[in-house]
Motif scaffolding. Structure first.
Motif, PDB file in Angstrom:
ATOM      1  N   ALA A   3       0.823  -1.217   0.000  1.00  0.00           N
ATOM      2  CA  ALA A   3       0.000   0.000   0.000  1.00  0.00           C
ATOM      3  C   ALA A   3       0.855   1.263   0.000  1.00  0.00           C
ATOM      4  CB  ALA A   3      -0.935   0.006   1.219  1.00  0.00           C
ATOM      5  N   LEU A   4       2.129   1.133   0.365  1.00  0.00           N
ATOM      6  CA  LEU A   4       3.004   2.306   0.379  1.00  0.00           C
ATOM      7  C   LEU A   4       3.186   2.892  -1.010  1.00  0.00           C
ATOM      8  CD1 LEU A   4       5.765   1.173   2.910  1.00  0.00           C
ATOM      9  CD2 LEU A   4       3.845   2.736   3.300  1.00  0.00           C
ATOM     10  N   ASP A   5       3.018   2.069  -2.061  1.00  0.00           N
ATOM     11  CA  ASP A   5       3.040   2.651  -3.406  1.00  0.00           C
ATOM     12  C   ASP A   5       1.648   2.727  -4.026  1.00  0.00           C
ATOM     13  OD1 ASP A   5       2.559   0.034  -4.481  1.00  0.00           O
ATOM     14  OD2 ASP A   5       4.699  -0.338  -4.543  1.00  0.00           O
ATOM     15  N   SER A   6       0.738   1.822  -3.647  1.00  0.00           N
ATOM     16  CA  SER A   6      -0.584   1.837  -4.270  1.00  0.00           C
ATOM     17  C   SER A   6      -1.450   2.992  -3.775  1.00  0.00           C
ATOM     18  CB  SER A   6      -1.306   0.499  -4.031  1.00  0.00           C
ATOM     19  OG  SER A   6      -1.563   0.298  -2.658  1.00  0.00           O
ATOM     20  N   ILE A   7      -1.346   3.343  -2.485  1.00  0.00           N
ATOM     21  CA  ILE A   7      -2.154   4.445  -1.960  1.00  0.00           C
ATOM     22  C   ILE A   7      -1.703   5.785  -2.549  1.00  0.00           C
ATOM     23  CG2 ILE A   7      -2.898   5.676   0.100  1.00  0.00           C
ATOM     24  CD1 ILE A   7      -4.126   2.901  -0.219  1.00  0.00           C
ATOM     25  N   PRO A   8      -0.396   6.112  -2.550  1.00  0.00           N
ATOM     26  CA  PRO A   8       0.006   7.345  -3.244  1.00  0.00           C
ATOM     27  C   PRO A   8      -0.379   7.346  -4.721  1.00  0.00           C
ATOM     28  CG  PRO A   8       1.774   6.597  -1.826  1.00  0.00           C
ATOM     29  CD  PRO A   8       0.736   5.506  -1.832  1.00  0.00           C
ATOM     30  N   ALA A   9      -0.365   6.159  -5.346  1.00  0.00           N
ATOM     31  CA  ALA A   9      -0.721   6.090  -6.764  1.00  0.00           C
ATOM     32  C   ALA A   9      -2.163   6.515  -6.988  1.00  0.00           C
ATOM     33  CB  ALA A   9      -0.492   4.675  -7.298  1.00  0.00           C
ATOM     34  N   ILE A  10      -3.070   6.027  -6.157  1.00  0.00           N
ATOM     35  CA  ILE A  10      -4.477   6.381  -6.382  1.00  0.00           C
ATOM     36  C   ILE A  10      -4.759   7.816  -5.961  1.00  0.00           C
ATOM     37  CG2 ILE A  10      -5.343   5.551  -4.154  1.00  0.00           C
ATOM     38  CD1 ILE A  10      -7.820   4.534  -5.670  1.00  0.00           C
ATOM     39  N   PHE A  11      -4.010   8.347  -4.981  1.00  0.00           N
ATOM     40  CA  PHE A  11      -4.160   9.766  -4.656  1.00  0.00           C
ATOM     41  C   PHE A  11      -3.681  10.642  -5.810  1.00  0.00           C
ATOM     42  CE2 PHE A  11      -4.624   8.864  -0.012  1.00  0.00           C
ATOM     43  CZ  PHE A  11      -5.723   9.658   0.195  1.00  0.00           C
ATOM     44  N   GLY A  12      -2.869  10.061  -6.695  1.00  0.00           N
ATOM     45  CA  GLY A  12      -2.478  10.786  -7.896  1.00  0.00           C
ATOM     46  C   GLY A  12      -3.573  10.825  -8.940  1.00  0.00           C
ATOM     47  N   LEU A  13      -4.603   9.995  -8.763  1.00  0.00           N
ATOM     48  CA  LEU A  13      -5.719   9.950  -9.712  1.00  0.00           C
ATOM     49  C   LEU A  13      -6.967  10.617  -9.168  1.00  0.00           C
ATOM     50  CD1 LEU A  13      -5.207   6.232 -10.818  1.00  0.00           C
ATOM     51  CD2 LEU A  13      -4.677   8.264 -12.171  1.00  0.00           C
ATOM     52  N   THR A  14      -7.132  10.615  -7.853  1.00  0.00           N
ATOM     53  CA  THR A  14      -8.279  11.261  -7.233  1.00  0.00           C
ATOM     54  C   THR A  14      -7.907  11.701  -5.832  1.00  0.00           C
ATOM     55  OG1 THR A  14     -10.576  10.996  -6.498  1.00  0.00           O
ATOM     56  CG2 THR A  14      -9.184   9.045  -6.420  1.00  0.00           C
ATOM     57  N   LYS A  15      -8.445  12.824  -5.422  1.00  0.00           N
ATOM     58  CA  LYS A  15      -8.200  13.337  -4.069  1.00  0.00           C
ATOM     59  C   LYS A  15      -9.358  13.018  -3.141  1.00  0.00           C
ATOM     60  CE  LYS A  15      -4.568  15.337  -5.877  1.00  0.00           C
ATOM     61  NZ  LYS A  15      -4.835  15.033  -7.285  1.00  0.00           N
ATOM     62  N   GLU A  16     -10.364  12.316  -3.634  1.00  0.00           N
ATOM     63  CA  GLU A  16     -11.560  12.032  -2.842  1.00  0.00           C
ATOM     64  C   GLU A  16     -11.357  10.773  -1.997  1.00  0.00           C
ATOM     65  OE1 GLU A  16     -14.008  13.987  -2.617  1.00  0.00           O
ATOM     66  OE2 GLU A  16     -13.550  15.357  -4.272  1.00  0.00           O
ATOM     67  N   PRO A  17     -11.369  10.893  -0.664  1.00  0.00           N
ATOM     68  CA  PRO A  17     -11.167   9.716   0.202  1.00  0.00           C
ATOM     69  C   PRO A  17     -12.178   8.605  -0.062  1.00  0.00           C
ATOM     70  CG  PRO A  17     -11.032  11.744   1.480  1.00  0.00           C
ATOM     71  CD  PRO A  17     -11.509  12.132   0.116  1.00  0.00           C
ATOM     72  N   TYR A  18     -13.421   8.968  -0.378  1.00  0.00           N
ATOM     73  CA  TYR A  18     -14.445   7.947  -0.631  1.00  0.00           C
ATOM     74  C   TYR A  18     -14.081   7.103  -1.847  1.00  0.00           C
ATOM     75  CZ  TYR A  18     -19.079   5.890  -1.353  1.00  0.00           C
ATOM     76  OH  TYR A  18     -20.121   5.015  -1.522  1.00  0.00           O
ATOM     77  N   LEU A  19     -13.610   7.755  -2.908  1.00  0.00           N
ATOM     78  CA  LEU A  19     -13.223   7.021  -4.110  1.00  0.00           C
ATOM     79  C   LEU A  19     -11.966   6.189  -3.868  1.00  0.00           C
ATOM     80  CD1 LEU A  19     -13.836   9.727  -6.883  1.00  0.00           C
ATOM     81  CD2 LEU A  19     -15.400   7.955  -6.042  1.00  0.00           C
ATOM     82  N   VAL A  20     -11.035   6.736  -3.087  1.00  0.00           N
ATOM     83  CA  VAL A  20      -9.814   5.989  -2.770  1.00  0.00           C
ATOM     84  C   VAL A  20     -10.160   4.723  -1.995  1.00  0.00           C
ATOM     85  CG1 VAL A  20      -7.636   6.046  -1.491  1.00  0.00           C
ATOM     86  CG2 VAL A  20      -8.370   8.053  -2.783  1.00  0.00           C
ATOM     87  N   PHE A  21     -11.045   4.853  -0.999  1.00  0.00           N
ATOM     88  CA  PHE A  21     -11.405   3.694  -0.180  1.00  0.00           C
ATOM     89  C   PHE A  21     -12.166   2.648  -0.988  1.00  0.00           C
ATOM     90  CE2 PHE A  21     -14.614   1.551   2.457  1.00  0.00           C
ATOM     91  CZ  PHE A  21     -13.769   0.846   3.315  1.00  0.00           C
ATOM     92  N   THR A  22     -13.182   3.074  -1.728  1.00  0.00           N
ATOM     93  CA  THR A  22     -13.992   2.103  -2.463  1.00  0.00           C
ATOM     94  C   THR A  22     -13.180   1.416  -3.568  1.00  0.00           C
ATOM     95  OG1 THR A  22     -14.847   3.942  -3.831  1.00  0.00           O
ATOM     96  CG2 THR A  22     -16.207   3.188  -1.974  1.00  0.00           C
TER      97      THR A  22
END
Length: 351
Positions: free
Chosen positions: A209-228
């Motif tokens: 997750a140390l690379d996957s979480i920053p990766a998805i924050f690069g695509l969206t800043k919305e916590p709901y979208l990141v979590f789902t």
């Protein structure tokens, strides 16, 4: 994107219900699932994610819907790559086939809980400190280089600090006791390798997750979208493990493709940070362009991998393709340094 509290609660309850049903089915009849079962469940979970994304498109518009699909596809692809290491862990701890479903499911639940906490912390941080995007972007580019740079290096699975702590603090048995997490040995309660391997999978996924979480924050800043997106990527991973386990060693270019995706998202993050700071030449990359790059790269990577594997099998001497060894182990049952799983594990261990 303003998500009411009740929507969060309903979403989490929905994920919890699906996982509870999944766990009930596994606990009721522990065994290795059939190919047909795996296909059904993988299609079911993918269909759920697609239906959820379409719902977002209708309710919130194409921007957030596109961000979800881009994030989900990226996280799902990274999760498939993680199966290399899950396979290695299973072999390392000699988990019986009939209990691998339970190990994977519990490990995935642990990973989802830990990722949820990680996402909450990350979302709060990025709203307060815009400069974090420079760090995220640089880290993703470094991770992309690292995945390619370890292509020829030997590696093996190494226990992370959480796993070493459990082994040191908690008494453990040497053998499995069915699917039990603990057992009485010489009048003393001790945990079994079943619990140890669950901790190994859950904590190892957190490292990913140390690379996957920053990766998805690069695509969206919305916590709901990141979590789902993360939740849908992890759900169904158990069945996918059994469905494509025999094909994992054929996806020889998967790490290269993911390195391209991570590098692209890293550059996108840095450009967006520069644009936000008033640098006029820094472009904002639309989400549809990001989605096209991600899907196109993964499609080319998959096709190229399968073509190369097919050509390699044709060139292999007669009888070599008939060896019945585990893709993640050598002839002796120990981790094979040439296997992609070991390379993936080393790339994260060095980070």
């Amino acid at each position: 994107m303003n998500i009411p509290t009740w929507v969060w609660l309903v979403t989490i309850a929905g994920f919890g219900l699906v996982l509870a049903v999944d766990f009930y089915l596994v606990a009721r009849n522990p065994r290795k699932p059939t190919f047909r079962e795996c296909v059904f469940w993988v299609v079911f979970y993918v269909s759920l994610a697609i239906a959820f994304g379409i719902g977002l498109l209708v309710v919130t518009g194409p921007s957030h819907g596109g961000e979800f699909f881009a994030g989900w596809i990226t996280e799902y692809s990274l999760s498939v790559d993680n199966l290399f290491v899950f396979l290695l862990i299973m072999s390392r701890f000699s988990v019986p086939d009939r209990y691998r479903q339970k190990v994977l499911l519990i490990g995935i639940v642990l990973a989802l809980v830990m990722r949820g906490a990680f996402i909450a912390a990350g979302a709060e941080a990025v709203t307060r400190f815009d400069w974090l995007f420079y760090i995220f972007g640089a880290f993703l580019i470094y991770t992309a280089w690292k995945l390619v740079g370890h292509e020829e290096e030997e590696a093996e699975f190494s226990e992370n600090i959480a796993l070493r702590t459990v082994r040191r603090v908690v008494p453990t048995t040497e053998t499995y006791h069915g699917s039990s997490l603990s057992a009485m040995v010489n009048g003393r309660r001790a945990v079994t390798p079943m619990l140890i391997v669950m901790v190994a999978i859950g904590t190892t996924d957190l490292l990913f997750a140390l690379d996957s979480i920053p990766a998805i924050f690069g695509l969206t800043k919305e916590p709901y979208l990141v979590f789902t997106a993360n939740a849908f990527a992890l759900m169904g991973l158990r069945q996918l493990f059994f469905l494509i386990g025999g094909l994992l060693d054929r996806l020889v270019y998967l790490s290269k493709g993911l390195s391209v995706v991570l590098a692209f998202i890293g550059v996108k993050l840095i450009f967006e940070a520069l644009h936000h700071d008033g640098v006029s030449w820094a472009p904002e990359i639309p989400i549809l362009v990001s989605l096209g790059v991600i899907v196109g790269t993964l499609a080319v990577t998959t096709v190229a991998s399968l073509v190369k594997s097919r050509n390699d099998r044709r060139r292999a001497p007669a009888g070599e393709n008939d060896s019945a060894e585990d893709p993640a182990t050598g002839p002796s049952g120990s981790p094979d340094p040439a296997d992609p799983a070991t390379k993936r594990s080393e790339a994260h261990a060095d980070g």
